[in-house]
Motif scaffolding. Structure first.
Motif, PDB file in Angstrom:
ATOM      1  N   SER A 177     -58.001   6.339 -23.152  1.00 51.68           N
ATOM      2  CA  SER A 177     -56.584   6.737 -23.060  1.00 51.68           C
ATOM      3  C   SER A 177     -56.340   8.136 -23.602  1.00 51.68           C
ATOM      4  O   SER A 177     -55.240   8.667 -23.478  1.00 51.68           O
ATOM      5  CB  SER A 177     -55.693   5.733 -23.805  1.00 51.68           C
ATOM      6  N   ASN A 178     -57.373   8.745 -24.178  1.00 48.88           N
ATOM      7  CA  ASN A 178     -57.159  10.030 -24.835  1.00 48.88           C
ATOM      8  C   ASN A 178     -57.507  11.211 -23.925  1.00 48.88           C
ATOM      9  O   ASN A 178     -58.231  12.120 -24.301  1.00 48.88           O
ATOM     10  CB  ASN A 178     -57.965  10.079 -26.137  1.00 48.88           C
ATOM     11  N   GLN A 204     -51.232   6.301 -23.092  1.00 51.18           N
ATOM     12  CA  GLN A 204     -51.032   7.688 -22.677  1.00 51.18           C
ATOM     13  C   GLN A 204     -50.189   7.729 -21.403  1.00 51.18           C
ATOM     14  O   GLN A 204     -50.582   7.193 -20.371  1.00 51.18           O
ATOM     15  CB  GLN A 204     -52.385   8.326 -22.389  1.00 51.18           C
ATOM     16  N   GLU A 211     -45.443  14.889 -22.176  1.00 48.71           N
ATOM     17  CA  GLU A 211     -46.910  14.980 -22.259  1.00 48.71           C
ATOM     18  C   GLU A 211     -47.533  15.630 -21.024  1.00 48.71           C
ATOM     19  O   GLU A 211     -48.749  15.774 -20.965  1.00 48.71           O
ATOM     20  CB  GLU A 211     -47.490  13.565 -22.413  1.00 48.71           C
ATOM     21  N   MET A 249     -45.381  11.091 -29.534  1.00 51.65           N
ATOM     22  CA  MET A 249     -45.349  11.505 -28.125  1.00 51.65           C
ATOM     23  C   MET A 249     -43.927  11.733 -27.661  1.00 51.65           C
ATOM     24  O   MET A 249     -43.175  10.771 -27.456  1.00 51.65           O
ATOM     25  CB  MET A 249     -45.942  10.406 -27.245  1.00 51.65           C
ATOM     26  N   PHE A 293     -55.981  14.337 -21.249  1.00 50.68           N
ATOM     27  CA  PHE A 293     -54.983  15.374 -21.511  1.00 50.68           C
ATOM     28  C   PHE A 293     -54.436  15.930 -20.197  1.00 50.68           C
ATOM     29  O   PHE A 293     -55.211  16.314 -19.319  1.00 50.68           O
ATOM     30  CB  PHE A 293     -55.614  16.507 -22.339  1.00 50.68           C
ATOM     31  N   ASP A 308     -52.160   7.491 -29.322  1.00 49.18           N
ATOM     32  CA  ASP A 308     -52.860   7.997 -28.130  1.00 49.18           C
ATOM     33  C   ASP A 308     -54.261   7.400 -27.962  1.00 49.18           C
ATOM     34  O   ASP A 308     -54.976   7.723 -27.023  1.00 49.18           O
ATOM     35  CB  ASP A 308     -52.895   9.530 -28.087  1.00 49.18           C
ATOM     36  N   ARG A 335     -56.929  14.677 -26.062  1.00 48.06           N
ATOM     37  CA  ARG A 335     -55.576  14.922 -26.589  1.00 48.06           C
ATOM     38  C   ARG A 335     -55.639  15.282 -28.073  1.00 48.06           C
ATOM     39  O   ARG A 335     -54.914  16.159 -28.538  1.00 48.06           O
ATOM     40  CB  ARG A 335     -54.679  13.691 -26.374  1.00 48.06           C
TER      41      ARG A 335
END
Length: 303
Positions: free
Chosen positions: A248-249, A203, A9, A139, A251, A199, A294
């Motif tokens: 948590s989303n 993350q 990721e 993921m 990137f 996600d 994300r």
């Protein structure tokens, strides 16, 4: 030709599909909502405006340009929500798996045909019909593939259940060299309790860190496994309210560069304290559809 390569990721991003908010159509009717958060905003009259979402996505595109990332955008389909490109496909290693998504979203895949044409067709996988999977639940993490799923008997009654048992088995067969680690997610019609995708409650980040929300997981032992895997001292635990706002989303463009929503003050401060460069952008309108940074991306090549 595009040489697909995504094994985690966080490795340096070189090529990505970023969704588009152009011509995303009228405000859906309540019975057309795909998720409880969208429904909440439809009923409250606060559903996001297209022009605001276009601006937010342009801010994201600008960050990618700053870091010299090749950005593909979907062809614009009139009156179609094409923001969340992570839903329609995902890359593991050198394979692009087309997600079996809600049937009326199939045209979103057609809108990225110009990207798919750049990929060796042997590396494009279409799972069988019984496999339900969306990229937000998948993921790759080095030797592992983490998969959010929901396997209870009432799976079919939850519009928020997107990745099933057959998907976990399919991905296991497709990548026999990987360790597959499924996580049962909490599905709810209450937007403050629902983990739409993995996600939305977890993350992994660079520097051995991770963002986690305990209540997104149905099975305490599975949540504990992640805590042990990353180490408690490396985890930023988010509250139910923060999960609702999609903390948590975020990137990762590289192991030390994270794109985050500008209002995530507590998280962004923690990231900086831990040595990350945080690229803050406005994304709170898009968040009203239960998706964030994300969700809007489909990474194709990471170094």
């Amino acid at each position: 030709m595009l040489q697909l390569n995504v094994n985690d990721e966080i490795s340096r991003l070189r090529s990505v599909v970023l969704g588009t908010a152009k011509s995303c159509g009228p405000v859906p009717k309540p019975d057309e909502a795909y998720d409880p958060k969208s429904l909440e905003h439809i009923l409250a009259g606060t559903y996001p405006l297209e022009e605001e979402m276009v601006k937010e996505m342009e801010a994201f595109a600008k960050v990618f340009r700053k870091y010299d990332v090749e950005v593909f955008r979907p062809e614009v389909i009139e009156n179609c929500n094409q923001i969340f490109s992570r839903d329609i496909a995902f890359v593991i290693g050198d394979k692009l798996i087309i997600a079996n998504i809600l049937p009326d979203r199939e045209q979103e895949v057609e809108a990225i045909l110009h990207v798919l044409e750049e990929i060796d067709e042997q590396n494009i996988i279409r799972p069988p019909e019984e496999v339900h999977v969306e990229g937000g639940d998948v993921m790759p993490w080095n030797d592992y593939i983490f998969i959010g799923t929901y396997t209870a008997d009432d799976y079919a009654t939850h519009i928020t259940a997107r990745t099933n048992k057959a998907a976990v088995e399919f991905i296991s067969q497709l990548f026999p060299q990987k360790k597959i680690r499924p996580f049962e997610l909490r599905k709810s019609k209450n937007a403050r309790e629902n983990a739409l995708h993995l996600d939305c409650c977890f993350q992994p980040l660079g520097k051995g860190k991770a963002i986690l929300h305990r209540n997104g997981f149905l099975v305490e032992d599975e949540y504990r496994w992640l805590v042990d895997f990353f180490g408690k001292e490396n985890i930023f635990e988010i509250s139910a309210e923060e999960m609702y706002h999609m903390y948590s989303n975020v990137f990762s463009i590289s192991p030390d560069v994270v794109v985050s929503e500008r209002n995530f003050t507590r998280l962004n401060n923690w990231l900086r304290e831990n040595g990350f460069t945080v690229e803050e952008i406005p994304y709170s309108e898009i968040a009203k559809q239960e998706g964030l940074l994300r969700c809007s991306t489909l990474p194709l090549v990471r170094e």
